[in-house]
Design a protein around this motif. Structure first.
Motif, PDB file in Angstrom:
ATOM      1  N   GLU A  31       3.710  -0.718  12.651  1.00 16.04           N
ATOM      2  CA  GLU A  31       3.244   0.354  11.766  1.00 16.04           C
ATOM      3  C   GLU A  31       1.888   0.080  11.137  1.00 16.04           C
ATOM      4  O   GLU A  31       1.239   1.012  10.683  1.00 16.04           O
ATOM      5  N   ASN A  32       1.435  -1.180  11.129  1.00 12.12           N
ATOM      6  CA  ASN A  32       0.210  -1.454  10.386  1.00 12.12           C
ATOM      7  C   ASN A  32      -0.595  -2.627  10.949  1.00 12.12           C
ATOM      8  O   ASN A  32      -1.109  -3.431  10.187  1.00 12.12           O
ATOM      9  N   ARG A  43      -6.428  -0.702   9.872  1.00 13.95           N
ATOM     10  CA  ARG A  43      -4.990  -0.719  10.149  1.00 13.95           C
ATOM     11  C   ARG A  43      -4.479   0.671  10.471  1.00 13.95           C
ATOM     12  O   ARG A  43      -4.814   1.627   9.773  1.00 13.95           O
TER      13      ARG A  43
END
Length: 133
Positions: free
Chosen positions: A103-104, A111
């Motif tokens: 997710e990041n 990011r």
């Protein structure tokens, strides 16, 4: 010296890798293959995957090809226009197995969510949505 962007990267593939490259990079991911006619005619030792109008991936068939060792650090990372849900849906529709989703993860542009797949030669390909803001 002030670098502006990456023009191309070169990956070695097996000598019979053209059709696998066409199926994965062309059919499944939707990139154009270029220079195939010159490669098949023996004019160049490689063919290209056109990632953007300004960026190429040279695929260089070689008898000395050795598949990557599978670590997460030997990969190609691409920022694509679509969001993570659209990327996932396109990969699922093309029958491409997603190894993982983060997710990041951090990258040169910041990011943003990404999914990771393997090309037919063992290289990990990170497909990352654009960084917001």
């Amino acid at each position: 010296m002030n670098a502006r962007t990456i023009d191309h990267a070169t990956l070695h593939v097996p000598t019979d890798g053209l059709e696998d490259a066409r199926a994965f990079y062309g059919d499944a991911l939707g990139f154009d293959l270029a220079g195939v006619e010159r490669f098949e005619a023996g004019e160049t030792p490689f063919f290209d995957v056109r990632l953007t109008p300004e960026h190429l991936l040279h695929l260089w068939p070689t008898e000395e090809f050795a598949e990557p060792d599978g670590t997460g650090y030997d990969h190609l990372a691409l920022v694509v226009e679509e969001g993570i849900e659209a990327i996932t849906a396109e990969l699922n529709a093309a029958g491409v197995e997603i190894e993982r989703r983060l997710e990041n993860p951090v990258g040169a542009t910041g990011r943003a969510p990404a999914v990771y797949v393997r090309d037919p030669f063992g290289y990990r390909v990170e497909l990352k949505e654009p960084v917001e803001g």
